[in-house]
Motif scaffolding. Sequence first.
Motif, short mmCIF file in Angstrom:
data_model
loop_
_atom_site.label_atom_id
_atom_site.label_comp_id
_atom_site.label_asym_id
_atom_site.label_seq_id
_atom_site.Cartn_x
_atom_site.Cartn_y
_atom_site.Cartn_z
N PRO A 6 2.93 -1.48 -11.40
CA PRO A 6 3.62 -0.07 -11.00
C PRO A 6 3.63 -0.11 -9.42
CG PRO A 6 0.97 -0.19 -11.13
CD PRO A 6 1.03 -1.23 -11.56
N ALA A 7 4.48 0.35 -8.65
CA ALA A 7 4.91 0.87 -8.26
C ALA A 7 3.90 1.34 -6.91
CB ALA A 7 6.46 1.75 -7.38
N LEU A 8 4.25 1.50 -5.71
CA LEU A 8 2.86 2.59 -4.89
C LEU A 8 3.32 3.32 -4.88
CD1 LEU A 8 2.19 -0.23 -2.21
CD2 LEU A 8 0.13 0.46 -3.73
N PRO A 9 2.68 4.69 -4.71
CA PRO A 9 2.95 5.69 -4.72
C PRO A 9 3.21 6.13 -3.30
CG PRO A 9 0.92 5.85 -5.28
CD PRO A 9 0.84 4.32 -5.10
N TYR A 10 3.18 4.80 -2.15
CA TYR A 10 3.51 5.87 -0.72
C TYR A 10 4.04 3.72 0.12
CZ TYR A 10 -1.16 4.28 -1.28
OH TYR A 10 -2.56 3.73 -2.67
N ALA A 11 4.59 4.36 1.50
CA ALA A 11 4.75 2.71 2.20
C ALA A 11 3.55 1.97 1.97
CB ALA A 11 5.71 3.64 3.14
N LYS A 12 3.45 1.12 2.36
CA LYS A 12 2.72 0.04 2.39
C LYS A 12 2.41 -0.19 3.90
CE LYS A 12 5.31 -3.55 1.71
NZ LYS A 12 5.19 -4.86 1.01
N ASP A 13 2.94 0.51 5.09
CA ASP A 13 2.53 0.87 6.00
C ASP A 13 2.24 1.94 6.38
OD1 ASP A 13 5.32 2.13 5.81
OD2 ASP A 13 5.87 1.05 8.27
N ALA A 14 1.51 2.91 5.59
CA ALA A 14 1.34 3.99 6.19
C ALA A 14 0.07 4.67 6.31
CB ALA A 14 1.31 4.51 4.35
N PHE A 15 -1.03 3.41 6.50
CA PHE A 15 -2.32 3.94 6.39
C PHE A 15 -2.40 3.61 7.84
CE2 PHE A 15 -1.98 3.92 2.02
CZ PHE A 15 -2.33 5.46 1.38
N GLY A 16 -1.55 3.20 8.59
CA GLY A 16 -2.36 3.04 10.33
C GLY A 16 -2.87 1.64 9.76
N ASP A 17 -4.15 1.98 10.94
CA ASP A 17 -5.18 0.60 11.26
C ASP A 17 -6.51 1.20 9.67
OD1 ASP A 17 -6.57 2.98 11.98
OD2 ASP A 17 -7.35 2.14 13.62
N ILE A 18 -6.17 2.21 9.12
CA ILE A 18 -6.82 1.74 7.75
C ILE A 18 -6.96 1.02 7.29
CG2 ILE A 18 -7.99 3.70 6.30
CD1 ILE A 18 -7.54 6.12 7.65
N LEU A 19 -6.06 0.49 6.43
CA LEU A 19 -5.58 0.04 5.55
C LEU A 19 -3.84 -0.69 5.97
CD1 LEU A 19 -6.29 0.83 1.98
CD2 LEU A 19 -7.43 -0.89 3.06
N SER A 20 -3.91 -2.24 6.58
CA SER A 20 -2.01 -2.61 6.41
C SER A 20 -1.70 -3.14 5.57
CB SER A 20 -2.78 -4.22 7.89
OG SER A 20 -3.08 -4.66 7.09
N ALA A 21 -0.51 -2.96 5.85
CA ALA A 21 1.10 -3.56 4.96
C ALA A 21 0.36 -5.29 4.51
CB ALA A 21 1.84 -3.93 6.33
N GLU A 22 0.05 -5.40 5.48
CA GLU A 22 -0.39 -6.80 4.85
C GLU A 22 -1.39 -6.63 3.79
OE1 GLU A 22 -2.05 -11.83 6.90
OE2 GLU A 22 -2.20 -9.56 8.18
N THR A 23 -2.46 -6.30 4.05
CA THR A 23 -3.45 -6.03 2.76
C THR A 23 -2.72 -6.06 1.53
OG1 THR A 23 -5.52 -5.83 4.22
CG2 THR A 23 -5.32 -4.16 2.18
N PHE A 24 -1.98 -4.81 1.69
CA PHE A 24 -1.14 -4.30 0.24
C PHE A 24 0.41 -5.23 0.12
CE2 PHE A 24 -1.89 -0.18 2.31
CZ PHE A 24 -2.65 0.43 0.53
#
Length: 204
Positions: A6-24
Amino acid sequence: MAFTLPALPYAKDAFGDILSAETFDYHHGKHHNAYVVKANELVAADAALQGKSLVELIKSSKGGLFNQVGQIWNHSFYWLCLSPEKKAPSGKLLDMINESFGSVDALVEKLKAEAVGHFASGWAALVLKDGKLEVTSYHDADTPVAHEGHAPLLILDVWEHAYYIDYRNLRPAYAEKLLKEAIDWDFVALNLDGEGVSRADQPG
């Protein structure tokens, strides 16, 4: 019909330093996707499994297939539990939290303790059981779907791959950050209708 990522319901870089795009990229794009690929391989190899939904397979399988389909559901639900916009419980959910735990802060601390205290891999969760809120956890690929009477409201991934890129071995920091700043409490409240299982299901 094969299961899909399933597609993520938000952009991979939307969480700032909480969760990184690399983690997603790794957690969603590689780990979650690997469960989808393997589940499809196992289903394709057994005609008796074909046509069954994700939830039907979770409830009727064990071993390798259970691990794959359980993890597809768990991850799909987990993504829906997260929000890049900070939210807070309100309405009926807030009333139930106050009744069961005394305050939102007390619930967050209890969920954090469950996540941190859970040995090895698994999931911390808030479920509705017998009409009451309950904090619990599940080992490895186990899932509330497999437990009669556990209506899932919120799950938090405590497998190391969920946080190692951003937090290294600091599971407590990861759990606290997500629980205080990145939970979609509107989605949690929606699941008070007892239909949470269906929100991460997929047809077979």
